[in-house]
Design an enzyme around this catalytic site. Structure first.
Site, PDB file in Angstrom:
ATOM      1  N   ASP A   1       0.826  -1.217   0.000  1.00 56.93           N
ATOM      2  CA  ASP A   1       0.000   0.000   0.000  1.00 56.93           C
ATOM      3  C   ASP A   1       0.851   1.255   0.000  1.00 56.93           C
ATOM      4  OD1 ASP A   1      -1.772  -2.255   1.327  1.00 56.93           O
ATOM      5  OD2 ASP A   1      -3.098  -0.723   0.475  1.00 56.93           O
TER       6      ASP A   1
ATOM      7  N   ASN B   1       1.596  -2.900   4.216  1.00 55.29           N
ATOM      8  CA  ASN B   1       0.679  -3.773   3.507  1.00 55.29           C
ATOM      9  C   ASN B   1      -0.342  -4.298   4.499  1.00 55.29           C
ATOM     10  OD1 ASN B   1      -0.025  -5.009   0.924  1.00 55.29           O
ATOM     11  ND2 ASN B   1       0.508  -6.942   1.883  1.00 55.29           N
TER      12      ASN B   1
END
Ligand SMILES: CSC[C@H]1O[C@H](OP(=O)(O)O)[C@H](O)[C@@H]1O
Length: 348
Positions: A235, A245
């Site tokens: 992310d 993440n």
């Protein structure tokens, strides 16, 4: 190809990922408010996909404000709408990256109509580029693998989390096109279940062998020797390679290191945030307690329990054997080697 987000003539069509795997429901959205609600509720999720959805959300706003006579008022209001979209999910940098890219290209517009056209074209470019980028990530990912490998993945970093192909799942898509066999182990990914609900569904749609495990089985599975590599999405990747993440990724990375299994992150350059120095600087989204306390609407704990529900965690770069990007597999000194992706001249 399963497409999570499509745009056509003022309508954004979203595959409602909350309804998977049981039902494939498509939402037809025409306002930026509806897009924001869809991102918040995880109807659309996945770092690149929410960036694409947010970009189209700005386009919907711009088109509904086309009659604004004052260009400066239009541009100022656009920034306000952009900030509202950015606030929906703070960890995935792709959302801010996509929205900021639209703000940049529209800033030079000489008229409201011109701005609306530019915004629309740029959002469509982001969408089209992401599909090609994910395919390229799959190509680079395959260079790390061999026929018959079994990979463990977490959450869903597949075609429905992007414009198509995915990031962590892109090698599976490419392998299938090349008659190469890869096997998947998917972690359930509590509390939202992106692994059990989405990755299993997506891989089975492709006819790819997938085994589901609970998150608590991951360390044992890595210890068992049946996994050749772990591959996950991201992310936000900080300048030093620390990677945010889905919650549970850190546990996988630590276990992979302990049991000598290579651990890879697959992500486009739009997920790398060189302005964030380390993982300690990445904002971690916390979500509603109900995601933890309820399953299919039924409470699974007491009514009074206190809940901590971080949606992401940060894996220190020391636990990451390689970052698979559209520019190749980045290893070693991430600070230098990630920066070189954005400033190639400086790397000599
Ligand atoms: C290519 S998807 C990247 C990333 O986004 C997901 O988060 P969420 O399902 O909350 O949007 C997950 O962390 C994926 O690895």
């Amino acid at each position: 190809m399963i497409t999570a987000v499509t745009y056509n003539d003022g309508v954004v069509t979203l595959l409602d990922q909350r309804k998977l795997p049981g039902d494939s429901v498509f939402l037809k959205l025409t306002t930026v408010e509806e897009i924001k609600a869809a991102i918040l509720s995880l109807s659309v999720r996945g770092a690149p996909a929410i960036g694409i959805a947010a970009a189209y959300g700005l386009v919907l706003w711009a088109q509904s404000n086309r009659k604004e006579q004052d260009l400066n008022v239009f541009k100022q209001s656009l920034i306000t709408e952009a900030n509202g979209l950015k606030a929906t999910r703070p960890t995935a940098v792709n959302l801010a990256w996509a929205v900021d890219r639209l703000l940049r290209v529209s800033d030079t517009a000489a008229s409201v109509d011109g701005a609306v056209e530019t915004l629309t074209q740029e959002a469509q470019k982001i969408d089209e580029e992401d599909l090609l980028i994910c395919k390229t990530i799959g190509e680079h990912g395959l260079t790390l693998l061999k026929d018959g490998d079994t990979l463990l993945t977490h959450c869903n970093a597949g075609g429905i989390a992007t414009a198509g192909y995915g990031t962590a799942l892109a090698p599976f898509y490419l392998a299938r096109e090349r008659n190469m066999t890869l096997h998947a182990y998917a972690t359930e990914t509590r509390p939202v279940g992106q692994g059990a609900r989405l990755t299993v569904w997506e891989l089975e749609q492709l006819g790819i062998d997938v085994t589901l495990i609970t998150d608590s089985m991951a360390a044992h599975t890595l210890q068992s020797g049946r996994i050749q590599a772990v591959i996950v999405g991201a992310d936000r990747i900080a300048a030093n390679g620390d990677t945010a993440n889905k919650i549970g990724t850190l546990s996988l990375a630590v276990a992979a290191k302990a049991f000598g299994v290579p651990f890879y992150v697959a992500a486009p350059l739009s997920t790398i945030d060189v302005h964030t120095a380390t993982g300690a600087d990445i904002p971690i989204e916390e979500r509603a307690a109900e995601e933890v306390t309820h399953v299919h609407g039924r409470i699974i704990t007491t009514e009074t329990v206190r809940v901590y529900n971080p949606a992401f965690d940060v894996t220190p770069h020391q636990y990451i054997d390689g970052i698979i990007t559209e520019k190749g597999v980045i290893r070693g000194d991430y600070q230098t080697n990630l920066s070189a992706l954005f400033h190639p001249a400086a790397s000599h």
